[in-house]
Write a protein that holds these residues in place. Structure first.
Motif, PDB file in Angstrom:
ATOM      1  N   GLU A   1      40.357 -19.898  35.770  1.00 39.93           N
ATOM      2  CA  GLU A   1      40.218 -19.015  36.693  1.00 39.93           C
ATOM      3  C   GLU A   1      38.646 -18.491  36.275  1.00 39.93           C
ATOM      4  N   ILE A   2      38.087 -18.508  37.765  1.00 34.79           N
ATOM      5  CA  ILE A   2      36.439 -18.240  37.625  1.00 34.79           C
ATOM      6  C   ILE A   2      36.166 -17.467  38.490  1.00 34.79           C
ATOM      7  N   GLY A   3      35.201 -16.400  38.466  1.00 32.65           N
ATOM      8  CA  GLY A   3      35.312 -15.174  38.978  1.00 32.65           C
ATOM      9  C   GLY A   3      33.293 -14.764  38.481  1.00 32.65           C
ATOM     10  N   ASP A   4      32.794 -14.687  39.635  1.00 30.58           N
ATOM     11  CA  ASP A   4      31.512 -13.810  39.086  1.00 30.58           C
ATOM     12  C   ASP A   4      31.505 -12.418  38.321  1.00 30.58           C
ATOM     13  N   ARG A   5      30.368 -12.203  37.809  1.00 38.78           N
ATOM     14  CA  ARG A   5      30.411 -10.307  36.840  1.00 38.78           C
ATOM     15  C   ARG A   5      29.877  -9.670  37.596  1.00 38.78           C
ATOM     16  N   SER A   6      29.483  -9.814  38.650  1.00 37.82           N
ATOM     17  CA  SER A   6      28.694  -9.098  39.421  1.00 37.82           C
ATOM     18  C   SER A   6      28.686  -7.510  39.197  1.00 37.82           C
ATOM     19  N   PRO A   7      27.963  -6.953  38.891  1.00 37.81           N
ATOM     20  CA  PRO A   7      28.081  -5.277  38.638  1.00 37.81           C
ATOM     21  C   PRO A   7      28.240  -4.325  39.462  1.00 37.81           C
ATOM     22  N   GLY A   8      29.332  -3.257  39.351  1.00 37.24           N
ATOM     23  CA  GLY A   8      29.201  -2.254  40.273  1.00 37.24           C
ATOM     24  C   GLY A   8      30.693  -2.432  41.266  1.00 37.24           C
ATOM     25  N   ASP A   9      31.347  -3.264  40.427  1.00 37.26           N
ATOM     26  CA  ASP A   9      32.059  -4.218  41.596  1.00 37.26           C
ATOM     27  C   ASP A   9      33.378  -3.078  41.934  1.00 37.26           C
ATOM     28  N   ARG A  10      34.328  -2.786  42.394  1.00 37.97           N
ATOM     29  CA  ARG A  10      35.909  -1.878  42.528  1.00 37.97           C
ATOM     30  C   ARG A  10      36.973  -3.285  43.115  1.00 37.97           C
ATOM     31  N   VAL A  11      38.045  -2.567  42.459  1.00 35.37           N
ATOM     32  CA  VAL A  11      39.118  -3.427  42.599  1.00 35.37           C
ATOM     33  C   VAL A  11      40.329  -2.353  43.264  1.00 35.37           C
ATOM     34  N   THR A  12      40.560  -3.045  44.060  1.00 31.53           N
ATOM     35  CA  THR A  12      41.947  -2.627  44.821  1.00 31.53           C
ATOM     36  C   THR A  12      43.226  -2.760  44.272  1.00 31.53           C
ATOM     37  N   TYR A  13      44.264  -2.279  44.237  1.00 32.80           N
ATOM     38  CA  TYR A  13      45.718  -2.257  43.650  1.00 32.80           C
ATOM     39  C   TYR A  13      46.690  -2.072  44.790  1.00 32.80           C
ATOM     40  N   PRO A  14      46.813  -2.339  45.960  1.00 34.11           N
ATOM     41  CA  PRO A  14      47.695  -2.089  46.797  1.00 34.11           C
ATOM     42  C   PRO A  14      49.041  -1.649  46.443  1.00 34.11           C
ATOM     43  N   ASP A  15      49.682  -2.661  45.342  1.00 33.10           N
ATOM     44  CA  ASP A  15      51.416  -2.733  45.215  1.00 33.10           C
ATOM     45  C   ASP A  15      51.012  -1.188  43.943  1.00 33.10           C
ATOM     46  N   ASP A  16      50.397  -0.861  42.824  1.00 33.08           N
ATOM     47  CA  ASP A  16      50.849  -0.416  42.185  1.00 33.08           C
ATOM     48  C   ASP A  16      49.529   1.130  41.582  1.00 33.08           C
ATOM     49  N   ASP A  17      49.853   2.145  41.208  1.00 32.00           N
ATOM     50  CA  ASP A  17      48.745   3.096  41.404  1.00 32.00           C
ATOM     51  C   ASP A  17      48.169   3.140  40.551  1.00 32.00           C
ATOM     52  N   LEU A  18      47.269   2.824  40.967  1.00 33.16           N
ATOM     53  CA  LEU A  18      45.475   1.960  39.822  1.00 33.16           C
ATOM     54  C   LEU A  18      44.534   1.584  40.818  1.00 33.16           C
TER      55      LEU A  18
ATOM     56  N   HIS B   1      38.855  -7.463  45.063  1.00 32.75           N
ATOM     57  CA  HIS B   1      38.218  -7.234  44.377  1.00 32.75           C
ATOM     58  C   HIS B   1      36.859  -6.815  45.541  1.00 32.75           C
ATOM     59  N   ALA B   2      35.983  -5.991  45.818  1.00 31.28           N
ATOM     60  CA  ALA B   2      34.898  -5.539  46.120  1.00 31.28           C
ATOM     61  C   ALA B   2      33.481  -6.524  46.372  1.00 31.28           C
ATOM     62  N   THR B   3      33.135  -6.445  44.868  1.00 30.55           N
ATOM     63  CA  THR B   3      31.681  -7.567  44.741  1.00 30.55           C
ATOM     64  C   THR B   3      32.047  -8.710  44.208  1.00 30.55           C
ATOM     65  N   GLN B   4      32.917  -9.297  43.877  1.00 30.75           N
ATOM     66  CA  GLN B   4      33.821 -10.311  42.241  1.00 30.75           C
ATOM     67  C   GLN B   4      34.140 -11.526  43.356  1.00 30.75           C
ATOM     68  N   ASP B   5      34.138 -12.802  43.863  1.00 27.13           N
ATOM     69  CA  ASP B   5      34.222 -14.179  44.213  1.00 27.13           C
ATOM     70  C   ASP B   5      35.474 -14.406  43.311  1.00 27.13           C
ATOM     71  N   GLU B   6      36.319 -15.050  43.519  1.00 30.49           N
ATOM     72  CA  GLU B   6      37.276 -15.227  42.440  1.00 30.49           C
ATOM     73  C   GLU B   6      37.843 -16.814  42.862  1.00 30.49           C
ATOM     74  N   PHE B   7      38.160 -17.510  42.570  1.00 27.67           N
ATOM     75  CA  PHE B   7      38.554 -18.935  42.580  1.00 27.67           C
ATOM     76  C   PHE B   7      39.179 -19.932  41.131  1.00 27.67           C
ATOM     77  N   VAL B   8      40.722 -20.020  41.577  1.00 32.23           N
ATOM     78  CA  VAL B   8      41.906 -20.904  40.817  1.00 32.23           C
ATOM     79  C   VAL B   8      41.925 -21.942  40.768  1.00 32.23           C
ATOM     80  N   TYR B   9      42.088 -22.513  39.765  1.00 27.38           N
ATOM     81  CA  TYR B   9      42.688 -24.631  39.922  1.00 27.38           C
ATOM     82  C   TYR B   9      43.504 -24.327  39.343  1.00 27.38           C
ATOM     83  N   VAL B  10      44.895 -25.160  39.749  1.00 28.09           N
ATOM     84  CA  VAL B  10      45.927 -25.102  38.778  1.00 28.09           C
ATOM     85  C   VAL B  10      45.699 -26.523  38.180  1.00 28.09           C
ATOM     86  N   LEU B  11      46.465 -26.128  37.409  1.00 28.29           N
ATOM     87  CA  LEU B  11      46.555 -27.942  35.904  1.00 28.29           C
ATOM     88  C   LEU B  11      47.484 -28.019  36.252  1.00 28.29           C
ATOM     89  N   GLU B  12      48.632 -27.292  36.002  1.00 28.19           N
ATOM     90  CA  GLU B  12      50.106 -27.474  35.028  1.00 28.19           C
ATOM     91  C   GLU B  12      50.998 -26.487  36.090  1.00 28.19           C
TER      92      GLU B  12
END
Length: 161
Positions: free
Chosen positions: A124-141, A69-80
């Motif tokens: 999984e927790i992430g912010d919802r900041s507007p204008g985010d851009r996402v890159t996918y290095p392994d896929d054409d997306l 993500h260009a502008t959104q932070d993400e966080f994960v916490y494993v439960l099981e």
């Protein structure tokens, strides 16, 4: 401030309804996340600044296409379960009680993969900041969040989907 009449005060996370649409990815890439179930936990409470999902990965499933993500932070916490975290640095096995964070703008693409015979469950927790851009290095997306908060996908050459 009291809870709105149509919002719960509390709920059991595992009983929250699953996301109505499994993924926004185009059909040729959606199969890569088959076996993933997300239960939005912030939406029932009307949370707008960040999202929270209780996510279950069946054996063989991935959390997402590997992305950054260009502008959104993400966080994960494993439960099981025991997912594998895949980042630009390589692979890291995770166990219940472990967490990982992904600061916005680093370009370090990441996702979780369940390579075990048991389900993986995590928050999984992430912010919802507007204008985010996402890159996918392994896929054409690539993806951009519109002003309306909806994701718009295109191929890397800009061809809309």
């Amino acid at each position: 401030m009291p809870s709105a009449p149509d919002r719960p005060i509390a709920l059991r996370a595992a009983e929250a309804p699953p996301r109505a649409r499994a993924t926004g990815y185009p059909p040729d890439l959606a199969r890569k996340v088959e076996g993933r179930e997300k239960r939005p936990l912030g939406d029932p409470f009307g949370l707008r600044n960040f999202g929270v999902n209780l996510t279950r990965l069946a054996p063989g499933a991935a959390s997402a296409l590997r992305h950054a993500h260009a502008t959104q932070d993400e966080f994960v916490y494993v439960l099981e379960g025991s997912p594998t975290l895949v980042t630009d640095a390589g692979e890291t096995p995770l166990q219940p009680g472990m967490c990982a964070g992904f600061p916005a703008g680093t370009g370090d693409a990441h996702h979780l993969v369940n390579r075990t015979a048991r389900d993986v469950v995590y928050l999984e927790i992430g912010d919802r900041s507007p204008g985010d851009r996402v890159t996918y290095p392994d896929d054409d997306l690539r993806a951009e969040m519109g002003a309306d908060g909806k994701w718009r996908y295109s191929r890397k050459d800009g061809t809309p989907l």
